[in-house]
Design an enzyme around this catalytic site. Structure first.
Site, PDB file in Angstrom:
ATOM      1  N   ASN A  76       0.847  -1.196   0.000  1.00 39.70           N
ATOM      2  CA  ASN A  76       0.000   0.000   0.000  1.00 39.70           C
ATOM      3  C   ASN A  76       0.884   1.249   0.000  1.00 39.70           C
ATOM      4  OD1 ASN A  76       0.527   0.800   2.886  1.00 39.70           O
ATOM      5  ND2 ASN A  76      -0.209  -1.287   3.142  1.00 39.70           N
ATOM      6  N   GLY A  87       6.430  -7.230  27.552  1.00 40.01           N
ATOM      7  CA  GLY A  87       7.272  -6.371  28.386  1.00 40.01           C
ATOM      8  C   GLY A  87       7.032  -4.882  28.200  1.00 40.01           C
ATOM      9  N   PRO A 116      -3.219 -12.191  10.152  1.00 39.38           N
ATOM     10  CA  PRO A 116      -3.652 -11.930  11.531  1.00 39.38           C
ATOM     11  C   PRO A 116      -3.865 -10.436  11.742  1.00 39.38           C
ATOM     12  CG  PRO A 116      -1.311 -12.491  11.449  1.00 39.38           C
ATOM     13  CD  PRO A 116      -1.853 -12.702  10.066  1.00 39.38           C
TER      14      PRO A 116
HETATM   15  N1  CTP Z   1      -4.085  -3.564  11.892  1.00 43.01           N
HETATM   16  C1  CTP Z   1      -3.439  -4.652  12.398  1.00 43.01           C
HETATM   17  N2  CTP Z   1      -3.399  -5.820  11.709  1.00 43.01           N
HETATM   18  C2  CTP Z   1      -4.051  -5.919  10.530  1.00 43.01           C
HETATM   19  C3  CTP Z   1      -4.726  -4.806  10.000  1.00 43.01           C
HETATM   20  C4  CTP Z   1      -4.726  -3.636  10.708  1.00 43.01           C
HETATM   21  O1  CTP Z   1      -2.834  -4.556  13.481  1.00 43.01           O
HETATM   22  N3  CTP Z   1      -4.028  -7.074   9.881  1.00 43.01           N
HETATM   23  C5  CTP Z   1      -4.090  -2.323  12.685  1.00 43.01           C
HETATM   24  C6  CTP Z   1      -3.484  -1.119  11.987  1.00 43.01           C
HETATM   25  O2  CTP Z   1      -2.116  -0.987  12.272  1.00 43.01           O
HETATM   26  C7  CTP Z   1      -4.281   0.032  12.588  1.00 43.01           C
HETATM   27  C8  CTP Z   1      -5.625  -0.574  12.884  1.00 43.01           C
HETATM   28  O3  CTP Z   1      -5.438  -1.980  12.914  1.00 43.01           O
HETATM   29  O4  CTP Z   1      -3.717   0.480  13.794  1.00 43.01           O
HETATM   30  C9  CTP Z   1      -6.714  -0.242  11.922  1.00 43.01           C
HETATM   31  O5  CTP Z   1      -6.308  -0.512  10.599  1.00 43.01           O
HETATM   32  P1  CTP Z   1      -7.283  -0.258   9.370  1.00 43.01           P
HETATM   33  O6  CTP Z   1      -6.592  -0.663   8.108  1.00 43.01           O
HETATM   34  O7  CTP Z   1      -7.867   1.120   9.448  1.00 43.01           O
HETATM   35  O8  CTP Z   1      -8.468  -1.213   9.714  1.00 43.01           O
HETATM   36  P2  CTP Z   1      -8.794  -2.705   9.386  1.00 43.01           P
HETATM   37  O9  CTP Z   1      -8.915  -3.434  10.690  1.00 43.01           O
HETATM   38  O10 CTP Z   1      -7.835  -3.253   8.406  1.00 43.01           O
HETATM   39  O11 CTP Z   1     -10.260  -2.607   8.812  1.00 43.01           O
HETATM   40  P3  CTP Z   1     -10.762  -2.008   7.390  1.00 43.01           P
HETATM   41  O12 CTP Z   1      -9.593  -2.151   6.439  1.00 43.01           O
HETATM   42  O13 CTP Z   1     -11.901  -2.871   7.075  1.00 43.01           O
HETATM   43  O14 CTP Z   1     -11.156  -0.587   7.639  1.00 43.01           O
END
Ligand code: CTP
Length: 406
Positions: A208, A265, A303
């Site tokens: 991205n 931690g 995940p």
């Molecule tokens: N995030 C994460 N792991 C993923 C996807 C996202 O830890 N596999 C975290 C991102 O780092 C961010 C938050 O979740 O802090 C929200 O990410 P975002 O892309 O806005 O949301 P998604 O959960 O991916 O949902 P959507 O794309 O449907 O809006």
């Protein structure tokens, strides 16, 4: 824009110059970038190579013949937030008071745009000599900030005022001069940043547009406020300053395992990374060849790191960033609950000139208690705001734990 504060450390030729490498180390440890400029006589006490090694930057030596750029005293003059001359000898103080510019450091000081702090260190009789006292008065009148030396036994064995102050005290004075808060001392923060890459074959991947600038700004700001920071990052568009402890990863699964290891931690997790939600179900061992007609890539779910840490959290404050193109507040609230986070910073990615790859952004901060708008701000200012909310959330947790009797 670099969010790390930069200090010019001028080292002049007194015995206390031997403490300069440790001073550089301590300044850097507290998140400050340091460039050393030294006089010829300082080289009798400490080598440029030592200072170059600890500062991880080229040292400006006395003569122009050592520099690549003959206009270095001018091109460099706007690059610093503060200059500290430590130790400052009687001779160098005299030169500053007289406006003499006969080496690179003294010339650079004349051209500097930032505040200049002077820490005299010398034999007590020299320090009380009328010429030195008058010269220091001249400097004070001109706006230099003079850091008085300490009383005690000096290197020459005489007792009196003339010792360079304790190094942590100098660091504290510099931090104060730079307007840096130290409210995160003893706090361990894991910050993620950048974009993950999900390979499809040996030469292609899904990714991205995230630049990693926001995460970098948070890591630098947290370290500047005294926190112990580890930056777990995917691909970044910007170089990570050498003084930030970092761990590179490529895929979402690699980031998941690095964050899981560091999470137990830590006191806070800030997930600014743009993690790929899906990855190709299969990675082709060889480059996929062109074929006629449509092709389909089957994807499988990655995940969710934030949600998973949200489930596992004990004492940690968990902060996420949400990229949204509509309904910022509602989607932010939804993610706050679904991922069991304490703060979601919603980022409207549909807007031009902010967000992805920009130095600016505008965030909506959503917690269980409140919704706040930041307005359009530089990412390094937003980073401070995120940390201010972290501090608020931590004190709320403490208040709840003590039944409000803190
Ligand atoms: N995030 C994460 N792991 C993923 C996807 C996202 O830890 N596999 C975290 C991102 O780092 C961010 C938050 O979740 O802090 C929200 O990410 P975002 O892309 O806005 O949301 P998604 O959960 O991916 O949902 P959507 O794309 O449907 O809006």
């Amino acid at each position: 824009m670099n969010s790390v504060k930069n200090v010019l450390l001028g080292v002049t030729g007194g015995i206390a110059a031997y403490r300069a490498p440790e001073l550089v180390r301590l300044l850097r440890k507290s998140g400050i970038g340091v460039r050393v400029a030294m006089t010829k006589n300082a080289e009798l006490f400490v080598t440029p190579m030592t200072l170059e090694t600890v500062s991880e930057r080229k040292v400006w030596r006395a003569g122009w013949q050592e520099q690549e750029n003959p206009l270095i005293h001018l091109t460099e003059s706007n690059d610093y937030d503060l200059a500290l001359i430590a130790p400052a000898t009687a001779n160098f103080i005299g030169k500053l008071a007289g406006g003499i510019a006969d080496d690179l450091l003294s010339t650079l000081v004349l051209a500097l745009a930032c505040p200049v702090y002077v820490a005299p260190a010398m034999n007590p009789r020299m320090y009380s000599n009328r010429a030195v006292v008058d010269n220091l008065d001249i400097l004070k009148k001109r706006g230099f900030i003079v850091i008085p030396p300490e009383d005690g036994e000096t290197a020459c064995g005489e007792v009196g005022e003339g010792r360079l102050p304790q190094l942590p005290k100098l660091v504290e004075i510099v931090r104060h001069g730079l307007g840096l808060k130290s409210d995160l001392e003893g706090v361990k923060i894991v910050v993620t940043a950048g974009r993950t890459e999900e390979p499809l074959d040996p030469v292609r991947y899904l990714s991205n547009r995230s630049s990693g600038k926001m995460g970098l700004a948070i890591a630098a700001a947290a370290q500047g406020r005294g926190a112990e920071v580890i930056l777990i990052h995917g691909i970044m568009s910007k170089r990570i300053p050498e003084n930030i402890k970092s761990m590179p990863v490529r895929t979402a699964r690699e980031m998941y395992s690095a964050v899981s290891n560091a999470f137990a931690g830590c006191d806070a997790l800030v997930m600014t990374a743009a993690v790929a939600d899906y990855r190709p179900a299969e990675i082709a061992p060889n480059k996929i060849k062109k074929k006629e007609g449509r092709r389909t890539i089957e994807l499988t779910e990655n995940p969710d790191i934030l949600a998973s840490m949200g489930q596992k959290k004990t004492k940690q404050i968990v902060i996420g960033f949400a990229a949204e193109t509509e309904n910022a507040v509602n989607n932010g609230r939804k993610k706050l609950l679904e991922k069991n986070a304490d703060l979601i910073c919603v980022n409207d990615v549909s807007r031009l000139n902010i967000g992805f790859d920009s130095d600016f952004n505008e965030l909506t901060f959503v917690t269980k208690q409140s919704v706040r708008q930041s307005g359009k701000l530089a990412k390094r200012i937003l980073a401070e705001k995120v940390l201010d909310i972290f501090v608020e959330l931590t004190s709320e947790v403490k208040r709840t734990a003590t039944g409000g009797n803190e």
